[in-house]
Design a protein around this motif. Structure first.
Motif, mmCIF file in Angstrom:
data_model
loop_
_atom_site.group_PDB
_atom_site.id
_atom_site.type_symbol
_atom_site.label_atom_id
_atom_site.label_comp_id
_atom_site.label_asym_id
_atom_site.label_seq_id
_atom_site.Cartn_x
_atom_site.Cartn_y
_atom_site.Cartn_z
ATOM 1 N N GLN A 25 -5.716 -12.846 -12.972
ATOM 2 C CA GLN A 25 -5.863 -12.772 -14.424
ATOM 3 C C GLN A 25 -6.041 -11.313 -14.860
ATOM 4 O OE1 GLN A 25 -9.431 -14.755 -15.696
ATOM 5 N NE2 GLN A 25 -8.945 -14.586 -17.865
ATOM 6 N N GLN A 97 -14.590 -19.355 -17.044
ATOM 7 C CA GLN A 97 -13.563 -18.308 -17.052
ATOM 8 C C GLN A 97 -13.490 -17.647 -18.418
ATOM 9 O OE1 GLN A 97 -9.570 -19.541 -16.040
ATOM 10 N NE2 GLN A 97 -9.092 -17.490 -15.299
ATOM 11 N N ASN A 99 -11.577 -15.701 -21.178
ATOM 12 C CA ASN A 99 -10.184 -15.574 -21.590
ATOM 13 C C ASN A 99 -10.083 -14.677 -22.804
ATOM 14 O OD1 ASN A 99 -8.650 -17.246 -19.750
ATOM 15 N ND2 ASN A 99 -9.850 -18.926 -20.566
ATOM 16 N N GLU A 101 -7.279 -12.776 -23.573
ATOM 17 C CA GLU A 101 -5.892 -12.442 -23.241
ATOM 18 C C GLU A 101 -5.387 -11.281 -24.085
ATOM 19 O OE1 GLU A 101 -4.241 -13.611 -20.632
ATOM 20 O OE2 GLU A 101 -5.928 -14.915 -20.175
#
Length: 103
Positions: A25, A97, A99, A101
């Protein structure tokens, strides 16, 4: 320092307490989706120098992937101190997690 390395460091520094990101990631967000192993190298060589929250980075399966048992225990204890539940070296990515992005 190469731009990829700078991006990796910046991304790792921004992982909030109580969350994790995967090596892959981080590599994707740094602009090199196939460079998960490079993320490992950055963590290994620069965690102390840049005081990176290295313990917040795990593998794509949600596992603590360190071979050194002492370091793996340290990672687990650090995550647990931030409220992350770790069971048999495994973290639920759906729950923990991070995120953020980037494009």
């Amino acid at each position: 320092m190469k731009p990829f390395t700078e991006k990796v460091i910046a991304i790792i520094m921004e992982i909030p307490e109580g969350y994790v990101m995967t090596y892959g990631q981080i590599a994707r967000q740094a602009g090199s989706p196939r460079a998960a192993r490079q993320v490992v190298r950055v963590l290994h060589s620069m965690s102390r120098k840049y005081q990176l929250p290295w313990h917040r980075v795990i593998n794509a399966k949600g596992e603590i992937a360190l071979n050194d048992e002492t370091a793996a225990i340290e990672q687990q204890l650090s995550l647990e101190s931030e409220g992350v539940v770790v069971i048999n070296k495994h973290v639920d990515l759906d729950t923990y997690q991070y995120n953020d992005e980037r494009k």
